[in-house]
Design a protein around this motif. Structure first.
Motif, short mmCIF file in Angstrom:
data_model
loop_
_atom_site.label_atom_id
_atom_site.label_comp_id
_atom_site.label_asym_id
_atom_site.label_seq_id
_atom_site.Cartn_x
_atom_site.Cartn_y
_atom_site.Cartn_z
N ASP A 1 0.90 -1.16 0.04
CA ASP A 1 -0.01 -0.15 0.11
C ASP A 1 0.80 1.17 -0.02
O ASP A 1 1.16 1.86 1.09
CB ASP A 1 -0.91 -0.02 1.32
CG ASP A 1 -2.03 1.11 1.04
OD1 ASP A 1 -2.11 1.80 -0.03
OD2 ASP A 1 -2.85 1.00 2.05
N THR A 2 1.39 1.67 -1.16
CA THR A 2 2.48 2.65 -1.47
C THR A 2 1.83 4.00 -1.67
O THR A 2 2.36 4.96 -1.83
CB THR A 2 3.33 2.42 -2.62
OG1 THR A 2 2.64 2.24 -3.67
CG2 THR A 2 4.08 1.08 -2.18
N GLY A 3 0.42 3.95 -2.06
CA GLY A 3 -0.38 5.21 -2.32
C GLY A 3 -0.31 5.22 -3.88
O GLY A 3 -1.06 6.37 -4.21
N SER A 4 0.05 4.58 -4.71
CA SER A 4 -0.13 4.52 -6.17
C SER A 4 -0.17 3.22 -6.69
O SER A 4 0.55 2.21 -5.93
CB SER A 4 0.84 5.46 -6.89
OG SER A 4 2.26 4.74 -7.08
N LEU A 5 -0.88 2.81 -7.69
CA LEU A 5 -1.07 1.58 -8.38
C LEU A 5 0.57 0.97 -8.79
O LEU A 5 0.85 -0.20 -8.66
CB LEU A 5 -2.01 1.62 -9.63
CG LEU A 5 -1.95 0.42 -10.54
CD1 LEU A 5 -2.58 -0.84 -9.72
CD2 LEU A 5 -3.24 0.69 -11.59
N GLU A 6 1.03 2.13 -9.51
CA GLU A 6 2.41 1.62 -10.08
C GLU A 6 3.25 1.39 -8.99
O GLU A 6 4.10 0.37 -9.00
CB GLU A 6 2.95 2.99 -10.94
CG GLU A 6 4.14 2.55 -11.53
CD GLU A 6 4.85 3.51 -12.65
OE1 GLU A 6 3.59 4.30 -13.06
OE2 GLU A 6 5.83 3.74 -13.04
N GLY A 7 3.29 2.18 -7.57
CA GLY A 7 4.24 1.92 -6.65
C GLY A 7 3.97 0.54 -5.92
O GLY A 7 4.83 -0.39 -5.56
N ASP A 8 2.59 0.29 -6.03
CA ASP A 8 2.16 -1.12 -5.38
C ASP A 8 2.76 -2.33 -6.15
O ASP A 8 3.23 -3.30 -5.68
CB ASP A 8 0.77 -1.04 -5.36
CG ASP A 8 -0.08 -0.37 -4.03
OD1 ASP A 8 0.83 0.43 -3.52
OD2 ASP A 8 -1.13 -0.15 -4.00
N LEU A 9 2.50 -2.21 -7.61
CA LEU A 9 2.92 -3.38 -8.48
C LEU A 9 4.66 -3.40 -8.27
O LEU A 9 5.02 -4.46 -8.44
CB LEU A 9 2.53 -2.81 -10.18
CG LEU A 9 1.08 -2.98 -10.18
CD1 LEU A 9 0.79 -2.43 -11.70
CD2 LEU A 9 0.83 -4.44 -9.92
N ARG A 10 5.06 -2.04 -8.30
CA ARG A 10 6.53 -2.22 -8.18
C ARG A 10 7.10 -2.91 -6.91
O ARG A 10 7.92 -3.76 -7.12
CB ARG A 10 7.25 -0.86 -8.13
CG ARG A 10 8.61 -0.71 -7.90
CD ARG A 10 9.46 -1.00 -9.13
NE ARG A 10 10.70 -1.33 -8.92
CZ ARG A 10 11.79 -0.40 -9.04
NH1 ARG A 10 11.33 0.69 -9.64
NH2 ARG A 10 13.02 -0.61 -8.89
N LEU A 11 6.48 -2.72 -5.78
CA LEU A 11 6.66 -3.51 -4.53
C LEU A 11 6.47 -4.87 -4.62
O LEU A 11 7.29 -5.94 -4.22
CB LEU A 11 6.07 -2.86 -3.36
CG LEU A 11 6.63 -3.12 -1.99
CD1 LEU A 11 7.97 -3.24 -1.77
CD2 LEU A 11 5.75 -2.31 -0.98
N LEU A 12 5.10 -5.23 -5.25
CA LEU A 12 5.00 -6.67 -5.48
C LEU A 12 5.90 -7.40 -6.36
O LEU A 12 6.28 -8.41 -5.85
CB LEU A 12 3.50 -6.78 -6.14
CG LEU A 12 2.88 -8.12 -6.76
CD1 LEU A 12 2.50 -9.05 -5.42
CD2 LEU A 12 1.79 -7.95 -7.57
N TYR A 13 6.41 -6.63 -7.38
CA TYR A 13 7.46 -7.48 -8.46
C TYR A 13 8.60 -7.59 -7.65
O TYR A 13 9.48 -8.52 -7.77
CB TYR A 13 7.69 -6.59 -9.40
CG TYR A 13 6.21 -6.59 -10.45
CD1 TYR A 13 5.36 -7.55 -10.57
CD2 TYR A 13 5.84 -5.44 -11.25
CE1 TYR A 13 4.11 -7.69 -11.29
CE2 TYR A 13 4.70 -5.35 -11.67
CZ TYR A 13 3.84 -6.55 -12.08
OH TYR A 13 2.82 -6.45 -12.86
N GLU A 14 9.22 -6.69 -6.97
CA GLU A 14 10.31 -6.97 -5.81
C GLU A 14 10.23 -8.17 -5.06
O GLU A 14 11.09 -8.91 -4.97
CB GLU A 14 10.80 -5.51 -5.16
CG GLU A 14 11.48 -4.87 -6.11
CD GLU A 14 11.65 -3.42 -5.42
OE1 GLU A 14 11.57 -3.20 -4.46
OE2 GLU A 14 12.17 -2.25 -6.30
#
Lengths: 184, 184
Positions: free
Chosen positions: B64-77
């Motif tokens: 829950d980073t505050g943006s869709l792109e940030g959330d996806l980035r964290l999921l992928y890491e």
């Protein structure tokens, strides 16, 4: 005779899987003696490597419908039909499992992938760049990412989730993937 | 003792694969007698099903980073680190191969997928809808497609292509997938 053996290998792979498959079982299914198989192939690994290489060479023609979205749509229709085939849906995960611990199998599958699926996907990208739909000069990493964006979702659905394709799925997938590629 | 057996199953799965794995081999690796294993699990299938279910329940927290792109980035890491682990990269294709011919294994993997990866992906989509980044009321088929778009490409790269991640890959993947989801 060789054709009968090839067909028997696919049937045996689908039925029992690579790890449990034996030259004896293949010979029995093909209606030949074990020595007929061993005369051509040293082991079941070499037999399967030979088959995978032959499949890769066949390849697929690159779709050319006039638009990136149309090309993707056609690619997905052909691929989803192929992946739905019970032999493909059983044999592919099986060879991949073997590749995870067998470097020769891994190399053969990499080569088949490069010459097959990735060859077509690269062709679609090149056509879209020539049409001006995708920008020229994708960074090297982006080219690989483009191939993953084009191949990953349908494979995940067909081989990992193993679910039915919802109505309208392939069209929506082509639209979404077009947007993803344009964002690169 | 049970923990020793669980650890031995993972090691044995990674080393020889599901099809070739035996209760004998597991017991030897865990340093216990065969009967200690059979006392808890009827067969290697039941042992592995039990392990897969336990893993699924652990789950992952939804980023829950505050943006869709940030959330996806964290999921992928998080996902790419997990998929790079040798046990995961050998065991996952192996269980999938087994699932292709074993309905009990297929059902256990489906359940693990729903509760694990798909639970997190659905959470990310729900947050993006709440923020107004994705439109409300995706059609039912589109919801499934969204999960495939989020999970497929990285899986294809890590498990099918088995290639290194090029520099900048995960960030570019998050950007492209955000564009794909917004096109739904």
């Amino acid at each position: 005779m060789t054709e009968a053996i090839r067909a028997a290998v696919f049937e045996e792979l689908a039925a029992v899987g690579y790890a449990r498959m034996s030259i004896e079982g293949i010979a029995r299914r093909a209606g030949v003696g074990k020595t007929a198989v061993y005369r051509r192939w040293r082991s079941k690994l070499h037999l399967v490597l030979d088959l995978v290489s032959a499949l890769a060479v066949q390849g697929l023609p690159t779709p050319d419908t006039g638009s990136l979205e149309g090309d993707l749509r056609l690619l997905y229709e052909v691929t989803s039909r192929a992946l739905r085939h019970p032999v493909a849906s059983q044999v592919i995960p099986d060879l991949q499992a073997e590749a995870a611990r067998n470097p020769e199998m891994a190399a053969a599958l990499q080569k088949a992938l490069r010459e097959g699926q990735h060859g077509v996907a690269s062709g679609i990208v090149a056509q879209a760049v020539a049409r001006g739909e995708l920008r020229q000069g994708l960074a090297e990493g982006d080219e690989e990412l483009a191939l993953d964006l084009m191949s990953g979702p349908l494979y995940w659905r067909a081989v990992v989730v193993r679910g039915e394709l919802p109505k309208g799925y392939l069209g929506a997938l082509a639209t979404a993937t077009t947007a993803a590629l344009k964002a690169l």
